[in-house]
Write a protein that holds these residues in place. Structure first.
Motif, PDB file in Angstrom:
ATOM      1  N   GLU A 137       1.529   9.123  -6.098  1.00 37.88           N
ATOM      2  CA  GLU A 137       1.715  10.540  -5.763  1.00 37.88           C
ATOM      3  C   GLU A 137       2.903  11.129  -6.520  1.00 37.88           C
ATOM      4  O   GLU A 137       2.847  12.288  -6.982  1.00 37.88           O
ATOM      5  N   SER A 175       7.917  12.191   1.639  1.00 38.46           N
ATOM      6  CA  SER A 175       7.438  11.315   0.572  1.00 38.46           C
ATOM      7  C   SER A 175       8.338  11.462  -0.638  1.00 38.46           C
ATOM      8  O   SER A 175       9.110  12.427  -0.755  1.00 38.46           O
ATOM      9  N   GLU A 207       0.971   3.943  -3.008  1.00 39.45           N
ATOM     10  CA  GLU A 207       0.545   5.321  -2.741  1.00 39.45           C
ATOM     11  C   GLU A 207       1.644   6.319  -3.068  1.00 39.45           C
ATOM     12  O   GLU A 207       1.396   7.359  -3.706  1.00 39.45           O
ATOM     13  N   GLN A 208       2.872   6.021  -2.648  1.00 37.44           N
ATOM     14  CA  GLN A 208       3.958   6.972  -2.915  1.00 37.44           C
ATOM     15  C   GLN A 208       4.298   7.041  -4.402  1.00 37.44           C
ATOM     16  O   GLN A 208       4.612   8.110  -4.922  1.00 37.44           O
ATOM     17  N   ASP A 238       0.826  -1.210   0.000  1.00 41.19           N
ATOM     18  CA  ASP A 238       0.000   0.000   0.000  1.00 41.19           C
ATOM     19  C   ASP A 238       0.859   1.257   0.000  1.00 41.19           C
ATOM     20  O   ASP A 238       0.591   2.212  -0.744  1.00 41.19           O
ATOM     21  N   GLN A 239       1.885   1.279   0.837  1.00 40.02           N
ATOM     22  CA  GLN A 239       2.741   2.459   0.918  1.00 40.02           C
ATOM     23  C   GLN A 239       3.502   2.695  -0.387  1.00 40.02           C
ATOM     24  O   GLN A 239       3.613   3.833  -0.851  1.00 40.02           O
TER      25      GLN A 239
END
Length: 316
Positions: free
Chosen positions: A41, A275, A37-38, A33-34
Protein backbone atom coordinates in the motif's frame (compact mmCIF):
# COMPACT_ATOMS: atom_id res chain seq x y z
CA UNK A 1 20.11 21.44 -7.06
CA UNK A 2 20.40 17.75 -6.34
CA UNK A 3 23.67 15.90 -6.66
CA UNK A 4 22.28 13.86 -9.55
CA UNK A 5 20.94 16.91 -11.36
CA UNK A 6 17.40 15.64 -10.82
CA UNK A 7 14.81 17.55 -8.85
CA UNK A 8 12.56 14.70 -7.80
CA UNK A 9 12.08 13.62 -4.20
CA UNK A 10 12.49 9.97 -3.20
CA UNK A 11 9.98 8.88 -0.56
CA UNK A 12 11.27 6.03 1.59
CA UNK A 13 8.81 4.17 3.81
CA UNK A 14 10.16 2.34 6.88
CA UNK A 15 7.33 -0.08 7.51
CA UNK A 16 7.77 -1.53 11.02
CA UNK A 17 11.30 -1.20 12.47
CA UNK A 18 12.30 -2.56 15.87
CA UNK A 19 11.51 0.26 18.31
CA UNK A 20 7.73 0.43 18.56
CA UNK A 21 5.74 -2.41 20.10
CA UNK A 22 2.21 -3.75 19.52
CA UNK A 23 0.87 -2.07 22.68
CA UNK A 24 1.78 1.36 21.31
CA UNK A 25 -0.43 1.12 18.23
CA UNK A 26 -2.94 -1.38 16.94
CA UNK A 27 -1.86 -0.38 13.44
CA UNK A 28 1.79 -1.41 13.77
CA UNK A 29 2.33 -4.24 11.26
CA UNK A 30 3.90 -7.30 12.86
CA UNK A 31 2.77 -10.40 10.98
CA UNK A 32 4.14 -11.21 7.52
CA UNK A 33 0.72 -10.52 6.01
CA UNK A 34 0.45 -7.15 7.73
CA UNK A 35 3.98 -6.10 6.77
CA UNK A 36 3.44 -7.13 3.14
CA UNK A 37 0.06 -5.41 2.91
CA UNK A 38 1.29 -2.16 4.42
CA UNK A 39 4.45 -2.13 2.30
CA UNK A 40 2.50 -2.72 -0.91
CA UNK A 41 0.00 0.00 0.00
CA UNK A 42 2.86 2.40 0.77
CA UNK A 43 4.40 1.72 -2.64
CA UNK A 44 1.06 2.29 -4.32
CA UNK A 45 0.79 5.59 -2.43
CA UNK A 46 4.12 6.80 -3.78
CA UNK A 47 7.00 5.29 -1.79
CA UNK A 48 9.87 4.44 -4.14
CA UNK A 49 11.91 2.70 -1.40
CA UNK A 50 10.60 0.24 1.20
CA UNK A 51 12.81 -0.16 4.28
CA UNK A 52 12.05 -3.51 5.94
CA UNK A 53 12.54 -5.24 9.29
CA UNK A 54 10.97 -8.54 10.40
CA UNK A 55 8.81 -9.33 13.41
CA UNK A 56 7.91 -12.53 15.20
CA UNK A 57 4.33 -13.08 14.01
CA UNK A 58 3.29 -14.58 17.35
CA UNK A 59 4.12 -11.66 19.64
CA UNK A 60 5.45 -8.86 17.40
CA UNK A 61 8.99 -8.91 18.78
CA UNK A 62 11.86 -8.02 16.39
CA UNK A 63 13.51 -11.00 14.72
CA UNK A 64 16.41 -11.42 12.27
CA UNK A 65 15.03 -14.76 10.99
CA UNK A 66 15.50 -15.19 7.22
CA UNK A 67 12.54 -17.59 7.26
CA UNK A 68 10.28 -14.79 8.51
CA UNK A 69 11.66 -12.30 5.97
CA UNK A 70 10.96 -14.86 3.26
CA UNK A 71 7.29 -14.86 4.23
CA UNK A 72 6.77 -11.24 3.12
CA UNK A 73 9.69 -9.85 1.08
CA UNK A 74 9.02 -11.95 -2.07
CA UNK A 75 5.35 -10.93 -1.97
CA UNK A 76 6.34 -7.27 -1.86
CA UNK A 77 8.86 -7.70 -4.67
CA UNK A 78 6.26 -9.42 -6.83
CA UNK A 79 3.52 -6.86 -6.18
CA UNK A 80 5.56 -3.64 -6.51
CA UNK A 81 8.52 -2.21 -8.41
CA UNK A 82 9.75 -0.33 -5.33
CA UNK A 83 13.38 -0.64 -4.26
CA UNK A 84 13.50 -3.10 -1.36
CA UNK A 85 15.85 -1.93 1.40
CA UNK A 86 16.72 -4.53 4.06
CA UNK A 87 17.97 -3.43 7.45
CA UNK A 88 21.46 -4.37 8.65
CA UNK A 89 20.65 -2.67 11.96
CA UNK A 90 18.02 -5.12 13.21
CA UNK A 91 17.90 -4.18 16.89
CA UNK A 92 20.29 -3.50 19.77
CA UNK A 93 19.76 -7.06 20.98
CA UNK A 94 20.96 -8.79 17.80
CA UNK A 95 24.51 -9.83 16.96
CA UNK A 96 26.19 -8.67 13.77
CA UNK A 97 25.85 -12.16 12.33
CA UNK A 98 22.12 -12.20 13.07
CA UNK A 99 21.66 -8.75 11.56
CA UNK A 100 23.42 -9.81 8.35
CA UNK A 101 21.72 -13.20 7.96
CA UNK A 102 18.92 -12.10 5.65
CA UNK A 103 20.79 -9.34 3.77
CA UNK A 104 23.48 -11.89 2.89
CA UNK A 105 20.85 -14.36 1.70
CA UNK A 106 18.89 -11.78 -0.30
CA UNK A 107 21.68 -9.48 -1.55
CA UNK A 108 19.18 -6.66 -2.14
CA UNK A 109 19.59 -3.46 -4.12
CA UNK A 110 19.77 -1.41 -0.94
CA UNK A 111 20.52 -1.96 2.75
CA UNK A 112 20.52 0.45 5.67
CA UNK A 113 23.81 0.92 7.52
CA UNK A 114 24.15 2.74 10.85
CA UNK A 115 27.37 4.75 10.77
CA UNK A 116 28.61 4.14 14.31
CA UNK A 117 28.13 2.65 17.75
CA UNK A 118 25.84 4.77 19.92
CA UNK A 119 23.48 5.00 22.85
CA UNK A 120 20.09 4.28 21.29
CA UNK A 121 17.42 4.63 23.93
CA UNK A 122 13.65 4.74 23.66
CA UNK A 123 12.89 3.89 27.30
CA UNK A 124 10.77 7.02 27.71
CA UNK A 125 8.18 5.48 25.38
CA UNK A 126 7.17 3.18 28.26
CA UNK A 127 5.99 6.08 30.40
CA UNK A 128 2.24 6.17 30.76
CA UNK A 129 1.70 2.59 29.61
CA UNK A 130 0.15 0.55 32.41
CA UNK A 131 -0.90 -2.55 30.52
CA UNK A 132 1.16 -4.38 27.90
CA UNK A 133 -0.09 -6.87 25.31
CA UNK A 134 2.99 -9.09 25.50
CA UNK A 135 5.43 -9.90 28.28
CA UNK A 136 8.52 -8.99 26.24
CA UNK A 137 7.50 -5.39 25.55
CA UNK A 138 8.03 -3.58 28.85
CA UNK A 139 11.54 -4.95 29.60
CA UNK A 140 12.48 -4.44 25.96
CA UNK A 141 11.49 -0.78 25.92
CA UNK A 142 12.65 0.12 29.42
CA UNK A 143 15.86 -1.89 28.98
CA UNK A 144 16.97 0.20 25.99
CA UNK A 145 18.31 2.73 28.51
CA UNK A 146 21.12 0.28 29.41
CA UNK A 147 22.09 -0.84 25.90
CA UNK A 148 24.33 0.39 23.11
CA UNK A 149 23.80 -0.13 19.41
CA UNK A 150 27.10 -1.54 18.16
CA UNK A 151 28.62 -0.76 14.78
CA UNK A 152 32.38 -0.43 15.16
CA UNK A 153 34.66 0.65 12.32
CA UNK A 154 35.49 -3.02 11.85
CA UNK A 155 31.77 -3.92 11.72
CA UNK A 156 31.02 -1.22 9.16
CA UNK A 157 34.01 -2.17 7.02
CA UNK A 158 32.92 -5.82 7.14
CA UNK A 159 29.41 -4.94 5.93
CA UNK A 160 30.70 -2.67 3.17
CA UNK A 161 33.02 -5.36 1.84
CA UNK A 162 30.63 -8.27 2.25
CA UNK A 163 27.48 -6.73 0.82
CA UNK A 164 28.82 -3.79 -1.15
CA UNK A 165 32.00 -4.97 -2.83
CA UNK A 166 31.01 -8.62 -3.20
CA UNK A 167 27.32 -8.31 -4.07
CA UNK A 168 26.74 -4.81 -5.44
CA UNK A 169 24.35 -3.70 -2.69
CA UNK A 170 24.11 0.06 -2.19
CA UNK A 171 23.54 1.60 1.23
CA UNK A 172 21.28 4.02 3.03
CA UNK A 173 23.92 5.47 5.39
CA UNK A 174 22.06 6.32 8.60
CA UNK A 175 23.77 9.21 10.39
CA UNK A 176 22.42 10.11 13.83
CA UNK A 177 25.06 12.67 14.73
CA UNK A 178 27.76 14.84 13.16
CA UNK A 179 30.41 12.29 14.13
CA UNK A 180 28.69 9.72 11.94
CA UNK A 181 29.29 11.95 8.94
CA UNK A 182 32.99 11.93 9.74
CA UNK A 183 32.86 8.14 10.12
CA UNK A 184 31.34 7.98 6.65
CA UNK A 185 34.02 10.30 5.30
CA UNK A 186 36.64 7.93 6.70
CA UNK A 187 35.25 5.06 4.63
CA UNK A 188 35.11 7.29 1.57
CA UNK A 189 38.80 8.06 2.10
CA UNK A 190 39.50 4.33 2.49
CA UNK A 191 37.82 3.62 -0.84
CA UNK A 192 35.09 1.44 0.65
CA UNK A 193 32.30 3.92 -0.11
CA UNK A 194 31.81 5.27 -3.62
CA UNK A 195 29.29 7.88 -4.70
CA UNK A 196 26.67 8.90 -5.06
CA UNK A 197 26.29 8.53 -1.29
CA UNK A 198 22.72 8.07 0.00
CA UNK A 199 22.91 9.84 3.35
CA UNK A 200 19.96 9.42 5.72
CA UNK A 201 20.00 12.13 8.38
CA UNK A 202 18.30 10.64 11.46
CA UNK A 203 17.29 13.20 14.09
CA UNK A 204 15.28 12.81 17.27
CA UNK A 205 16.69 9.58 18.75
CA UNK A 206 17.87 9.79 22.37
CA UNK A 207 21.60 9.21 22.01
CA UNK A 208 21.90 11.16 18.76
CA UNK A 209 21.20 14.72 17.71
CA UNK A 210 17.82 16.16 18.66
CA UNK A 211 15.32 17.01 15.92
CA UNK A 212 16.05 20.75 15.89
CA UNK A 213 16.03 22.66 12.59
CA UNK A 214 19.48 24.00 13.47
CA UNK A 215 20.81 20.44 13.72
CA UNK A 216 19.43 19.60 10.30
CA UNK A 217 21.21 22.62 8.87
CA UNK A 218 24.40 21.55 10.66
CA UNK A 219 24.21 18.05 9.18
CA UNK A 220 23.62 19.45 5.69
CA UNK A 221 26.45 21.95 5.84
CA UNK A 222 28.85 19.39 7.34
CA UNK A 223 28.01 16.88 4.61
CA UNK A 224 28.62 19.60 2.01
CA UNK A 225 32.09 20.24 3.43
CA UNK A 226 33.00 16.56 3.72
CA UNK A 227 31.63 15.19 0.46
CA UNK A 228 30.71 18.09 -1.83
CA UNK A 229 27.02 18.55 -2.53
CA UNK A 230 27.34 17.08 -6.00
CA UNK A 231 28.58 13.77 -4.56
CA UNK A 232 25.77 12.74 -2.25
CA UNK A 233 22.00 12.41 -1.97
CA UNK A 234 20.52 13.80 1.22
CA UNK A 235 17.47 12.34 2.96
CA UNK A 236 15.84 13.21 6.27
CA UNK A 237 14.15 11.17 8.99
CA UNK A 238 12.45 12.91 11.91
CA UNK A 239 11.60 10.59 14.80
CA UNK A 240 8.22 10.74 16.52
CA UNK A 241 6.33 14.01 16.50
CA UNK A 242 9.08 15.68 14.49
CA UNK A 243 8.46 13.50 11.45
CA UNK A 244 6.46 15.66 9.07
CA UNK A 245 7.83 19.09 9.94
CA UNK A 246 11.49 18.06 9.80
CA UNK A 247 11.28 16.07 6.59
CA UNK A 248 9.37 18.89 4.93
CA UNK A 249 12.23 21.20 5.86
CA UNK A 250 14.67 18.64 4.48
CA UNK A 251 12.84 18.48 1.17
CA UNK A 252 12.87 22.27 0.89
CA UNK A 253 16.63 22.09 1.48
CA UNK A 254 16.97 19.76 -1.50
CA UNK A 255 16.63 16.42 0.26
CA UNK A 256 14.63 13.25 0.05
CA UNK A 257 12.25 12.09 2.80
CA UNK A 258 11.48 9.04 4.93
CA UNK A 259 8.22 8.20 6.67
CA UNK A 260 6.69 5.02 8.10
CA UNK A 261 5.53 3.47 11.35
CA UNK A 262 9.12 2.60 12.24
CA UNK A 263 9.83 6.32 12.67
CA UNK A 264 6.51 7.63 14.00
CA UNK A 265 3.20 6.05 14.96
CA UNK A 266 1.26 9.24 14.37
CA UNK A 267 -0.33 11.09 11.48
CA UNK A 268 -0.87 14.28 13.45
CA UNK A 269 -0.99 15.47 17.07
CA UNK A 270 -2.69 12.71 19.07
CA UNK A 271 -3.84 10.88 15.93
CA UNK A 272 -2.41 7.42 15.30
CA UNK A 273 -1.57 6.73 11.67
CA UNK A 274 -3.86 3.94 10.43
CA UNK A 275 -1.16 2.75 8.04
CA UNK A 276 2.21 3.55 6.55
CA UNK A 277 0.42 4.53 3.35
CA UNK A 278 -1.42 7.28 5.22
CA UNK A 279 1.92 8.86 6.11
CA UNK A 280 3.17 8.47 2.54
CA UNK A 281 0.05 10.17 1.20
CA UNK A 282 0.38 13.02 3.70
CA UNK A 283 3.98 13.84 2.85
CA UNK A 284 3.27 13.39 -0.85
CA UNK A 285 0.48 15.96 -0.63
CA UNK A 286 2.75 18.38 1.25
CA UNK A 287 5.56 17.97 -1.27
CA UNK A 288 3.28 18.39 -4.26
CA UNK A 289 1.77 21.52 -2.69
CA UNK A 290 5.34 22.82 -2.56
CA UNK A 291 5.70 22.07 -6.30
CA UNK A 292 8.16 19.24 -5.64
CA UNK A 293 7.91 16.16 -7.84
CA UNK A 294 7.88 12.61 -6.48
CA UNK A 295 10.40 10.10 -7.84
CA UNK A 296 9.18 6.81 -9.25
CA UNK A 297 11.06 3.63 -8.31
CA UNK A 298 12.92 3.66 -11.63
CA UNK A 299 13.87 7.30 -11.15
CA UNK A 300 15.03 6.46 -7.63
CA UNK A 301 17.19 3.66 -9.05
CA UNK A 302 18.80 6.11 -11.44
CA UNK A 303 19.40 8.66 -8.66
CA UNK A 304 20.87 6.09 -6.25
CA UNK A 305 22.57 3.97 -8.98
CA UNK A 306 21.33 0.67 -7.58
CA UNK A 307 22.00 -2.58 -9.42
CA UNK A 308 18.34 -3.03 -10.39
CA UNK A 309 15.54 -5.36 -9.33
CA UNK A 310 16.53 -7.86 -12.04
CA UNK A 311 19.79 -8.48 -10.15
CA UNK A 312 17.96 -9.60 -7.01
CA UNK A 313 16.20 -12.91 -6.42
CA UNK A 314 14.01 -13.14 -3.34
CA UNK A 315 13.04 -16.69 -2.39
CA UNK A 316 9.54 -17.27 -1.10
Amino acid sequence: MRASGKNKVIITCAVTGSVHTPTMSEYLPVTPDQIAEQAIEAAQAGAAVLHLHARNPVDGSPTPSPAIFDRFVPRIAEATDAIINITTGGSTRMTLEERLAYPMAAKPELCSLNMGSMNFSFHRAARGITSWKHAWEQPYVEGSEALIFRNTFADIGHILRLLGDEHGTRFEFECYDVGHLYNLAHFVDEGLVRGPIFLQCVLGILGGLNADPENLMLMRSTADRLFGRQNYEFSVLGAGRHQMSLITMGAIMGGHVRVGLEDSLFLGPGVLAPSCAAQVLKIRRILEELSLEIATPEEARAILTTKGADKVSFNG
